[in-house]
Scaffold this motif. Structure first.
Motif, PDB file in Angstrom:
ATOM      1  N   VAL A  46      28.621  19.060  -0.761  1.00 57.48           N
ATOM      2  CA  VAL A  46      27.718  18.070  -1.359  1.00 57.48           C
ATOM      3  C   VAL A  46      27.916  16.745  -0.621  1.00 57.48           C
ATOM      4  CG1 VAL A  46      27.120  16.819  -3.474  1.00 57.48           C
ATOM      5  CG2 VAL A  46      27.922  19.197  -3.611  1.00 57.48           C
ATOM      6  N   GLY A  49      25.785   9.670   1.102  1.00 58.33           N
ATOM      7  CA  GLY A  49      25.481   8.990   2.364  1.00 58.33           C
ATOM      8  C   GLY A  49      26.370   9.429   3.513  1.00 58.33           C
ATOM      9  N   GLY A  50      27.335  10.315   3.249  1.00 59.46           N
ATOM     10  CA  GLY A  50      28.223  10.792   4.322  1.00 59.46           C
ATOM     11  C   GLY A  50      29.099   9.692   4.906  1.00 59.46           C
ATOM     12  N   ASN A  52      32.084   8.724   3.674  1.00 59.73           N
ATOM     13  CA  ASN A  52      33.517   8.880   3.385  1.00 59.73           C
ATOM     14  C   ASN A  52      33.985  10.290   3.730  1.00 59.73           C
ATOM     15  OD1 ASN A  52      35.973   7.858   2.544  1.00 59.73           O
ATOM     16  ND2 ASN A  52      35.676   8.466   0.420  1.00 59.73           N
ATOM     17  N   THR A 114      26.313   6.274  -1.767  1.00 61.83           N
ATOM     18  CA  THR A 114      25.472   6.440  -2.949  1.00 61.83           C
ATOM     19  C   THR A 114      26.205   6.061  -4.237  1.00 61.83           C
ATOM     20  OG1 THR A 114      26.221   8.724  -3.021  1.00 61.83           O
ATOM     21  CG2 THR A 114      24.087   8.322  -1.960  1.00 61.83           C
ATOM     22  N   GLY A 124      36.058   0.079  -4.209  1.00 63.74           N
ATOM     23  CA  GLY A 124      36.456  -1.279  -4.541  1.00 63.74           C
ATOM     24  C   GLY A 124      36.444  -2.170  -3.320  1.00 63.74           C
ATOM     25  N   ASN A 332      37.561  11.933   3.264  1.00 65.60           N
ATOM     26  CA  ASN A 332      37.618  13.371   2.939  1.00 65.60           C
ATOM     27  C   ASN A 332      37.427  14.196   4.212  1.00 65.60           C
ATOM     28  OD1 ASN A 332      37.415  13.388  -0.205  1.00 65.60           O
ATOM     29  ND2 ASN A 332      35.884  11.897   0.476  1.00 65.60           N
TER      30      ASN A 332
HETATM   31  C1  FAD Z   1      31.631   0.672   7.154  1.00 62.34           C
HETATM   32  C2  FAD Z   1      32.213   1.249   5.875  1.00 62.34           C
HETATM   33  C3  FAD Z   1      32.812   0.411   4.963  1.00 62.34           C
HETATM   34  C4  FAD Z   1      33.344   0.923   3.762  1.00 62.34           C
HETATM   35  N1  FAD Z   1      33.911   0.064   2.888  1.00 62.34           N
HETATM   36  C5  FAD Z   1      34.421   0.533   1.729  1.00 62.34           C
HETATM   37  C6  FAD Z   1      35.000  -0.384   0.779  1.00 62.34           C
HETATM   38  O1  FAD Z   1      35.018  -1.578   0.986  1.00 62.34           O
HETATM   39  N2  FAD Z   1      35.522   0.138  -0.353  1.00 62.34           N
HETATM   40  C7  FAD Z   1      35.476   1.484  -0.626  1.00 62.34           C
HETATM   41  O2  FAD Z   1      35.961   1.873  -1.693  1.00 62.34           O
HETATM   42  N3  FAD Z   1      34.925   2.354   0.251  1.00 62.34           N
HETATM   43  C8  FAD Z   1      34.394   1.921   1.405  1.00 62.34           C
HETATM   44  N4  FAD Z   1      33.839   2.794   2.309  1.00 62.34           N
HETATM   45  C9  FAD Z   1      33.835   4.236   1.998  1.00 62.34           C
HETATM   46  C10 FAD Z   1      32.498   4.769   1.399  1.00 62.34           C
HETATM   47  O3  FAD Z   1      31.472   3.833   1.573  1.00 62.34           O
HETATM   48  C11 FAD Z   1      32.642   5.078  -0.098  1.00 62.34           C
HETATM   49  O4  FAD Z   1      33.655   6.015  -0.308  1.00 62.34           O
HETATM   50  C12 FAD Z   1      31.334   5.626  -0.692  1.00 62.34           C
HETATM   51  O5  FAD Z   1      31.437   5.685  -2.093  1.00 62.34           O
HETATM   52  C13 FAD Z   1      30.972   7.026  -0.170  1.00 62.34           C
HETATM   53  O6  FAD Z   1      29.670   7.321  -0.631  1.00 62.34           O
HETATM   54  P1  FAD Z   1      28.816   8.455   0.044  1.00 62.34           P
HETATM   55  O7  FAD Z   1      27.595   8.650  -0.774  1.00 62.34           O
HETATM   56  O8  FAD Z   1      28.578   8.168   1.480  1.00 62.34           O
HETATM   57  O9  FAD Z   1      29.779   9.707  -0.112  1.00 62.34           O
HETATM   58  P2  FAD Z   1      29.938  10.952   0.896  1.00 62.34           P
HETATM   59  O10 FAD Z   1      30.679  10.517   2.102  1.00 62.34           O
HETATM   60  O11 FAD Z   1      28.632  11.615   1.105  1.00 62.34           O
HETATM   61  O12 FAD Z   1      30.874  11.894   0.025  1.00 62.34           O
HETATM   62  C14 FAD Z   1      32.202  11.520  -0.272  1.00 62.34           C
HETATM   63  C15 FAD Z   1      32.850  12.624  -1.109  1.00 62.34           C
HETATM   64  O13 FAD Z   1      32.204  12.719  -2.369  1.00 62.34           O
HETATM   65  C16 FAD Z   1      31.596  13.995  -2.559  1.00 62.34           C
HETATM   66  N5  FAD Z   1      30.287  13.738  -3.184  1.00 62.34           N
HETATM   67  C17 FAD Z   1      29.335  12.857  -2.755  1.00 62.34           C
HETATM   68  N6  FAD Z   1      28.307  12.823  -3.633  1.00 62.34           N
HETATM   69  C18 FAD Z   1      28.617  13.694  -4.627  1.00 62.34           C
HETATM   70  C19 FAD Z   1      27.957  14.095  -5.826  1.00 62.34           C
HETATM   71  N7  FAD Z   1      26.755  13.620  -6.177  1.00 62.34           N
HETATM   72  N8  FAD Z   1      28.559  15.003  -6.627  1.00 62.34           N
HETATM   73  C20 FAD Z   1      29.778  15.503  -6.302  1.00 62.34           C
HETATM   74  N9  FAD Z   1      30.446  15.173  -5.178  1.00 62.34           N
HETATM   75  C21 FAD Z   1      29.877  14.276  -4.354  1.00 62.34           C
HETATM   76  C22 FAD Z   1      31.487  14.604  -1.168  1.00 62.34           C
HETATM   77  O14 FAD Z   1      31.529  16.012  -1.208  1.00 62.34           O
HETATM   78  C23 FAD Z   1      32.707  14.013  -0.470  1.00 62.34           C
HETATM   79  O15 FAD Z   1      33.864  14.750  -0.789  1.00 62.34           O
HETATM   80  C24 FAD Z   1      33.288   2.319   3.503  1.00 62.34           C
HETATM   81  C25 FAD Z   1      32.660   3.161   4.437  1.00 62.34           C
HETATM   82  C26 FAD Z   1      32.123   2.631   5.609  1.00 62.34           C
HETATM   83  C27 FAD Z   1      31.430   3.554   6.583  1.00 62.34           C
END
Ligand code: FAD
Length: 335
Positions: A46, A49-50, A52, A114, A124, A332
Protein backbone atom coordinates in the motif's frame (compact mmCIF):
# COMPACT_ATOMS: atom_id res chain seq x y z
CA UNK A 1 -10.58 2.14 -9.70
CA UNK A 2 -7.69 2.20 -12.17
CA UNK A 3 -5.67 -0.96 -12.81
CA UNK A 4 -2.39 -1.01 -14.74
CA UNK A 5 0.16 -3.73 -15.61
CA UNK A 6 3.99 -3.59 -15.58
CA UNK A 7 4.27 -0.06 -14.27
CA UNK A 8 7.46 1.84 -13.41
CA UNK A 9 7.24 3.04 -9.81
CA UNK A 10 9.71 5.91 -10.38
CA UNK A 11 6.93 8.50 -10.13
CA UNK A 12 5.37 6.78 -7.12
CA UNK A 13 8.30 7.11 -4.70
CA UNK A 14 10.20 10.28 -3.77
CA UNK A 15 13.55 8.45 -3.91
CA UNK A 16 12.81 8.12 -7.64
CA UNK A 17 13.75 4.41 -7.64
CA UNK A 18 12.86 2.84 -10.96
CA UNK A 19 11.44 -0.43 -9.60
CA UNK A 20 8.56 -2.10 -11.42
CA UNK A 21 5.15 -3.32 -10.25
CA UNK A 22 3.58 -6.21 -12.14
CA UNK A 23 0.18 -4.79 -11.25
CA UNK A 24 -0.85 -1.43 -9.84
CA UNK A 25 -4.29 -0.50 -8.48
CA UNK A 26 -5.32 3.09 -7.79
CA UNK A 27 -8.25 3.06 -5.35
CA UNK A 28 -10.57 6.04 -4.94
CA UNK A 29 -13.28 4.71 -2.61
CA UNK A 30 -13.77 2.37 0.34
CA UNK A 31 -15.72 0.08 -2.01
CA UNK A 32 -12.64 -0.11 -4.29
CA UNK A 33 -10.57 -1.24 -1.31
CA UNK A 34 -13.15 -3.87 -0.34
CA UNK A 35 -13.24 -5.12 -3.93
CA UNK A 36 -9.50 -5.84 -3.90
CA UNK A 37 -9.40 -7.29 -0.38
CA UNK A 38 -7.93 -10.64 -1.60
CA UNK A 39 -5.12 -8.66 -3.30
CA UNK A 40 -4.36 -6.90 -0.01
CA UNK A 41 -4.59 -10.21 1.86
CA UNK A 42 -1.93 -11.56 -0.52
CA UNK A 43 0.50 -8.90 0.67
CA UNK A 44 0.11 -6.05 -1.86
CA UNK A 45 2.17 -2.97 -1.02
CA UNK A 46 0.00 0.00 0.00
CA UNK A 47 1.40 3.41 -0.92
CA UNK A 48 0.33 7.00 -0.38
CA UNK A 49 2.88 9.50 -1.70
CA UNK A 50 5.80 7.05 -1.48
CA UNK A 51 7.80 9.58 0.57
CA UNK A 52 8.76 7.23 3.39
CA UNK A 53 9.73 4.07 1.51
CA UNK A 54 12.85 2.63 -0.08
CA UNK A 55 12.02 0.12 -2.81
CA UNK A 56 14.90 -2.37 -2.69
CA UNK A 57 13.49 -4.56 -5.49
CA UNK A 58 10.60 -4.90 -7.93
CA UNK A 59 7.17 -5.38 -6.40
CA UNK A 60 4.39 -7.76 -7.45
CA UNK A 61 1.34 -5.66 -6.62
CA UNK A 62 1.02 -2.05 -5.47
CA UNK A 63 -2.15 -0.30 -4.28
CA UNK A 64 -2.07 3.51 -4.41
CA UNK A 65 -4.43 5.24 -2.00
CA UNK A 66 -6.33 8.03 -3.76
CA UNK A 67 -9.33 8.30 -1.40
CA UNK A 68 -10.01 12.01 -1.06
CA UNK A 69 -12.57 14.21 0.72
CA UNK A 70 -12.96 16.51 3.73
CA UNK A 71 -15.98 16.43 6.05
CA UNK A 72 -16.74 18.43 9.16
CA UNK A 73 -17.69 15.97 11.90
CA UNK A 74 -18.23 18.32 14.85
CA UNK A 75 -17.54 21.89 15.89
CA UNK A 76 -18.15 24.42 18.61
CA UNK A 77 -16.80 27.92 19.16
CA UNK A 78 -13.35 26.57 20.10
CA UNK A 79 -12.64 23.49 18.00
CA UNK A 80 -13.50 21.77 14.76
CA UNK A 81 -13.15 18.07 13.95
CA UNK A 82 -12.60 17.21 10.30
CA UNK A 83 -12.43 13.81 8.66
CA UNK A 84 -9.86 13.84 5.84
CA UNK A 85 -9.76 11.13 3.16
CA UNK A 86 -6.52 9.20 3.60
CA UNK A 87 -5.39 9.91 0.03
CA UNK A 88 -5.52 13.69 0.53
CA UNK A 89 -2.09 15.32 0.21
CA UNK A 90 -0.95 16.28 3.71
CA UNK A 91 0.48 19.68 2.81
CA UNK A 92 -2.69 20.70 0.92
CA UNK A 93 -4.72 19.94 4.06
CA UNK A 94 -2.34 22.03 6.19
CA UNK A 95 -2.67 24.90 3.73
CA UNK A 96 -6.48 24.56 3.74
CA UNK A 97 -6.58 24.54 7.56
CA UNK A 98 -4.36 27.65 7.77
CA UNK A 99 -6.54 29.43 5.21
CA UNK A 100 -9.57 28.81 7.45
CA UNK A 101 -7.60 29.79 10.58
CA UNK A 102 -7.87 26.26 12.04
CA UNK A 103 -4.71 25.81 14.08
CA UNK A 104 -2.70 22.80 15.18
CA UNK A 105 -0.87 21.45 12.14
CA UNK A 106 0.80 24.57 10.67
CA UNK A 107 4.26 23.58 12.02
CA UNK A 108 4.05 20.44 9.85
CA UNK A 109 3.69 22.31 6.56
CA UNK A 110 5.48 20.88 3.53
CA UNK A 111 5.88 17.35 4.92
CA UNK A 112 5.38 15.25 1.79
CA UNK A 113 2.87 12.40 1.59
CA UNK A 114 -0.73 11.68 2.42
CA UNK A 115 -3.05 12.17 5.37
CA UNK A 116 -3.40 8.38 5.72
CA UNK A 117 0.30 7.81 6.29
CA UNK A 118 0.65 10.66 8.81
CA UNK A 119 -0.43 8.67 11.89
CA UNK A 120 1.62 5.62 10.87
CA UNK A 121 4.92 7.20 11.86
CA UNK A 122 3.29 10.02 13.87
CA UNK A 123 4.81 12.65 11.60
CA UNK A 124 6.28 15.67 13.27
CA UNK A 125 8.28 18.81 12.66
CA UNK A 126 9.30 21.97 14.47
CA UNK A 127 8.06 20.87 17.86
CA UNK A 128 4.65 19.43 16.89
CA UNK A 129 3.58 15.84 16.11
CA UNK A 130 0.34 14.78 14.45
CA UNK A 131 -0.76 12.86 17.56
CA UNK A 132 -1.60 16.22 19.16
CA UNK A 133 -4.53 16.59 16.71
CA UNK A 134 -5.60 13.02 15.90
CA UNK A 135 -9.07 12.09 17.16
CA UNK A 136 -9.18 8.71 15.42
CA UNK A 137 -7.97 6.69 12.45
CA UNK A 138 -10.44 4.80 10.26
CA UNK A 139 -9.29 1.73 8.39
CA UNK A 140 -10.31 -1.46 6.69
CA UNK A 141 -9.11 -4.53 8.55
CA UNK A 142 -7.32 -6.45 5.80
CA UNK A 143 -8.03 -9.82 7.44
CA UNK A 144 -11.78 -9.41 7.95
CA UNK A 145 -12.70 -6.60 5.53
CA UNK A 146 -14.45 -4.77 8.40
CA UNK A 147 -14.38 -0.98 8.66
CA UNK A 148 -12.87 -0.02 12.04
CA UNK A 149 -12.09 3.17 13.95
CA UNK A 150 -9.23 3.48 16.41
CA UNK A 151 -9.17 6.38 18.84
CA UNK A 152 -5.95 8.35 19.42
CA UNK A 153 -5.09 6.62 22.72
CA UNK A 154 -5.35 3.19 21.08
CA UNK A 155 -2.98 4.30 18.28
CA UNK A 156 -0.08 4.08 20.83
CA UNK A 157 1.72 7.07 19.37
CA UNK A 158 5.41 7.55 20.15
CA UNK A 159 8.36 9.28 18.53
CA UNK A 160 7.91 8.42 14.80
CA UNK A 161 5.97 5.42 15.98
CA UNK A 162 2.47 4.00 16.40
CA UNK A 163 0.55 0.73 16.56
CA UNK A 164 0.52 0.77 12.73
CA UNK A 165 4.25 -0.03 12.73
CA UNK A 166 3.81 -2.95 15.12
CA UNK A 167 0.64 -4.94 15.97
CA UNK A 168 -1.25 -3.54 12.96
CA UNK A 169 1.64 -3.56 10.45
CA UNK A 170 0.43 -4.90 7.05
CA UNK A 171 -3.00 -5.52 8.61
CA UNK A 172 -4.81 -2.26 7.83
CA UNK A 173 -5.71 -0.06 4.91
CA UNK A 174 -6.22 3.42 6.37
CA UNK A 175 -9.15 5.16 4.66
CA UNK A 176 -9.49 8.42 6.62
CA UNK A 177 -8.18 10.32 9.64
CA UNK A 178 -10.14 12.62 11.96
CA UNK A 179 -8.21 15.66 13.17
CA UNK A 180 -9.35 18.14 15.83
CA UNK A 181 -8.13 21.66 15.05
CA UNK A 182 -8.46 24.83 17.04
CA UNK A 183 -10.56 27.83 16.03
CA UNK A 184 -8.67 29.90 18.61
CA UNK A 185 -5.17 28.75 17.75
CA UNK A 186 -2.21 29.25 20.02
CA UNK A 187 0.92 29.27 17.90
CA UNK A 188 3.91 27.13 18.80
CA UNK A 189 7.15 28.98 18.06
CA UNK A 190 9.38 27.55 20.75
CA UNK A 191 11.46 25.78 18.12
CA UNK A 192 14.59 27.87 17.61
CA UNK A 193 14.59 27.87 13.79
CA UNK A 194 10.96 29.01 13.60
CA UNK A 195 11.52 31.69 16.23
CA UNK A 196 14.53 33.06 14.33
CA UNK A 197 12.77 32.97 10.95
CA UNK A 198 9.86 34.97 12.39
CA UNK A 199 12.18 37.49 14.03
CA UNK A 200 14.06 37.87 10.74
CA UNK A 201 10.75 38.95 9.18
CA UNK A 202 10.11 41.32 12.08
CA UNK A 203 7.14 39.29 13.38
CA UNK A 204 6.68 39.49 17.16
CA UNK A 205 3.09 38.22 17.51
CA UNK A 206 2.81 35.54 14.82
CA UNK A 207 -0.43 34.09 13.47
CA UNK A 208 -0.67 30.47 12.31
CA UNK A 209 -0.28 31.81 8.79
CA UNK A 210 3.06 33.42 9.78
CA UNK A 211 4.25 30.13 11.30
CA UNK A 212 3.14 28.23 8.17
CA UNK A 213 5.07 30.67 5.94
CA UNK A 214 8.16 30.52 8.17
CA UNK A 215 8.16 26.71 8.13
CA UNK A 216 7.74 26.60 4.34
CA UNK A 217 10.67 29.04 3.96
CA UNK A 218 12.96 27.09 6.32
CA UNK A 219 12.15 23.71 4.77
CA UNK A 220 12.53 24.97 1.19
CA UNK A 221 16.00 26.25 2.08
CA UNK A 222 17.20 23.30 4.15
CA UNK A 223 15.80 20.14 2.60
CA UNK A 224 16.41 18.81 -0.89
CA UNK A 225 13.29 18.89 -3.07
CA UNK A 226 12.58 15.26 -4.09
CA UNK A 227 11.53 16.49 -7.53
CA UNK A 228 15.13 17.64 -8.07
CA UNK A 229 17.07 15.15 -5.93
CA UNK A 230 15.42 11.86 -4.94
CA UNK A 231 15.18 11.33 -1.17
CA UNK A 232 12.81 10.26 1.59
CA UNK A 233 13.58 12.92 4.20
CA UNK A 234 15.35 11.78 7.38
CA UNK A 235 16.59 8.27 6.75
CA UNK A 236 17.24 7.46 10.43
CA UNK A 237 15.49 8.34 13.69
CA UNK A 238 17.31 10.45 16.27
CA UNK A 239 18.52 7.83 18.77
CA UNK A 240 17.54 7.95 22.42
CA UNK A 241 20.29 6.78 24.79
CA UNK A 242 20.69 6.45 28.55
CA UNK A 243 22.22 9.31 30.58
CA UNK A 244 25.12 7.02 31.55
CA UNK A 245 25.90 6.27 27.92
CA UNK A 246 25.55 9.99 27.08
CA UNK A 247 27.94 11.02 29.86
CA UNK A 248 30.51 8.53 28.64
CA UNK A 249 30.27 10.08 25.16
CA UNK A 250 30.56 13.65 26.53
CA UNK A 251 33.93 12.65 27.99
CA UNK A 252 35.18 11.80 24.48
CA UNK A 253 33.11 14.27 22.44
CA UNK A 254 32.45 17.39 24.57
CA UNK A 255 30.54 19.08 21.70
CA UNK A 256 27.95 16.30 21.38
CA UNK A 257 24.50 17.94 21.14
CA UNK A 258 21.49 16.49 22.96
CA UNK A 259 17.88 17.05 24.05
CA UNK A 260 16.14 15.72 27.12
CA UNK A 261 14.10 12.63 26.31
CA UNK A 262 12.40 11.89 29.59
CA UNK A 263 13.75 10.58 32.86
CA UNK A 264 17.24 9.13 32.49
CA UNK A 265 17.40 9.50 28.69
CA UNK A 266 18.88 11.84 26.09
CA UNK A 267 18.09 12.21 22.40
CA UNK A 268 21.13 12.76 20.19
CA UNK A 269 20.76 14.21 16.66
CA UNK A 270 21.49 11.41 14.17
CA UNK A 271 22.74 14.06 11.70
CA UNK A 272 25.56 14.98 14.10
CA UNK A 273 26.58 11.34 14.58
CA UNK A 274 26.59 10.74 10.82
CA UNK A 275 28.65 13.88 10.20
CA UNK A 276 31.19 12.91 12.89
CA UNK A 277 31.41 9.44 11.33
CA UNK A 278 32.62 11.15 8.13
CA UNK A 279 29.56 10.74 5.91
CA UNK A 280 28.38 14.33 5.48
CA UNK A 281 28.05 15.02 1.75
CA UNK A 282 29.77 11.72 0.92
CA UNK A 283 28.88 10.32 -2.51
CA UNK A 284 29.13 6.59 -3.25
CA UNK A 285 28.30 5.81 -6.89
CA UNK A 286 24.73 6.92 -7.53
CA UNK A 287 23.91 7.62 -3.92
CA UNK A 288 25.17 9.60 -0.95
CA UNK A 289 24.21 11.81 1.95
CA UNK A 290 23.01 15.34 1.32
CA UNK A 291 25.73 18.01 1.43
CA UNK A 292 24.08 20.13 4.11
CA UNK A 293 21.79 17.56 5.80
CA UNK A 294 23.61 14.23 6.24
CA UNK A 295 20.51 12.58 7.73
CA UNK A 296 19.00 12.65 4.25
CA UNK A 297 20.22 9.96 1.85
CA UNK A 298 19.88 10.96 -1.79
CA UNK A 299 19.60 9.38 -5.21
CA UNK A 300 21.91 11.21 -7.61
CA UNK A 301 20.02 9.86 -10.60
CA UNK A 302 20.04 6.17 -11.27
CA UNK A 303 20.51 4.57 -7.87
CA UNK A 304 18.66 1.39 -7.12
CA UNK A 305 17.28 0.58 -3.70
CA UNK A 306 20.05 -1.91 -2.89
CA UNK A 307 22.78 0.73 -3.36
CA UNK A 308 21.01 3.14 -1.00
CA UNK A 309 20.42 0.35 1.51
CA UNK A 310 24.12 -0.61 1.35
CA UNK A 311 25.14 2.97 2.17
CA UNK A 312 22.60 3.09 5.01
CA UNK A 313 24.05 -0.15 6.47
CA UNK A 314 27.60 1.22 6.19
CA UNK A 315 26.56 4.39 8.04
CA UNK A 316 24.92 2.26 10.77
CA UNK A 317 28.11 0.16 11.18
CA UNK A 318 30.50 3.14 11.40
CA UNK A 319 28.22 5.07 13.79
CA UNK A 320 27.91 1.94 15.95
CA UNK A 321 31.68 1.35 15.99
CA UNK A 322 32.33 5.00 16.87
CA UNK A 323 29.57 5.76 19.40
CA UNK A 324 28.08 2.34 20.34
CA UNK A 325 24.72 3.73 19.11
CA UNK A 326 22.52 1.67 16.82
CA UNK A 327 20.77 3.98 14.33
CA UNK A 328 17.23 2.86 13.56
CA UNK A 329 15.87 3.43 10.06
CA UNK A 330 12.88 5.78 9.85
CA UNK A 331 12.24 4.92 6.19
CA UNK A 332 10.29 1.70 5.46
CA UNK A 333 12.44 -0.74 3.51
CA UNK A 334 10.35 -2.63 0.95
CA UNK A 335 12.07 -5.96 0.21
C1 FAD B 1 11.75 15.80 1.69
C2 FAD B 1 11.06 15.01 2.79
C3 FAD B 1 10.89 15.59 4.03
C4 FAD B 1 10.23 14.89 5.06
N1 FAD B 1 10.07 15.49 6.26
C5 FAD B 1 9.44 14.84 7.26
C6 FAD B 1 9.24 15.50 8.53
O1 FAD B 1 9.60 16.64 8.71
N2 FAD B 1 8.63 14.79 9.50
C7 FAD B 1 8.17 13.51 9.30
O2 FAD B 1 7.61 12.94 10.25
N3 FAD B 1 8.34 12.89 8.12
C8 FAD B 1 8.95 13.51 7.10
N4 FAD B 1 9.14 12.89 5.89
C9 FAD B 1 8.67 11.50 5.72
C10 FAD B 1 7.28 11.37 5.02
O3 FAD B 1 6.91 12.57 4.41
C11 FAD B 1 6.19 10.96 6.02
O4 FAD B 1 6.52 9.75 6.64
C12 FAD B 1 4.82 10.80 5.33
O5 FAD B 1 3.82 10.65 6.30
C13 FAD B 1 4.76 9.60 4.38
O6 FAD B 1 3.54 9.69 3.67
P1 FAD B 1 3.32 8.90 2.33
O7 FAD B 1 1.90 9.04 1.95
O8 FAD B 1 4.30 9.31 1.30
O9 FAD B 1 3.61 7.41 2.80
P2 FAD B 1 4.27 6.22 1.94
O10 FAD B 1 5.72 6.47 1.79
O11 FAD B 1 3.49 5.99 0.70
O12 FAD B 1 4.05 5.00 2.93
C14 FAD B 1 4.73 4.95 4.17
C15 FAD B 1 4.33 3.66 4.89
O13 FAD B 1 2.95 3.71 5.23
C16 FAD B 1 2.21 2.66 4.59
N5 FAD B 1 0.95 3.27 4.13
C17 FAD B 1 0.82 4.42 3.40
N6 FAD B 1 -0.49 4.72 3.25
C18 FAD B 1 -1.19 3.75 3.90
C19 FAD B 1 -2.58 3.51 4.11
N7 FAD B 1 -3.53 4.31 3.60
N8 FAD B 1 -2.95 2.43 4.82
C20 FAD B 1 -2.01 1.60 5.35
N9 FAD B 1 -0.69 1.76 5.18
C21 FAD B 1 -0.28 2.83 4.47
C22 FAD B 1 3.10 2.18 3.45
O14 FAD B 1 2.86 0.82 3.15
C23 FAD B 1 4.50 2.41 4.02
O15 FAD B 1 4.87 1.34 4.86
C24 FAD B 1 9.77 13.56 4.84
C25 FAD B 1 9.94 12.99 3.56
C26 FAD B 1 10.58 13.71 2.55
C27 FAD B 1 10.72 13.08 1.18
Amino acid sequence: MIVEQDVSLKAYNTFGIDATAKKLYRVQTIEDVQEILPVLQNGALVLGGGSNVLLSSDVDVVVINEITGKHIIAQDERNITIEFGAGEVWHNCVEWAVLHNYGGIENMALIPGTIGAAPIQNIGAYGVEVESCVVSVLYIDITSGEVKELDAASCKFGYRDSIFKHELKHRVFITSVKLKLSKQPIVSTTYKDVEQELLKSGIIHPTIHDVFTAVVQIRSRKLPNPKQLGNAGSFFKNPVISIEHFEELVGKYPAIPSYNAGDGFKKVPAAWLIEQAGFKGKQVGNTGTHVTQPLVLVNYGNANGREILALASEIQSVVYRTFAIQLEMEVNIIQ
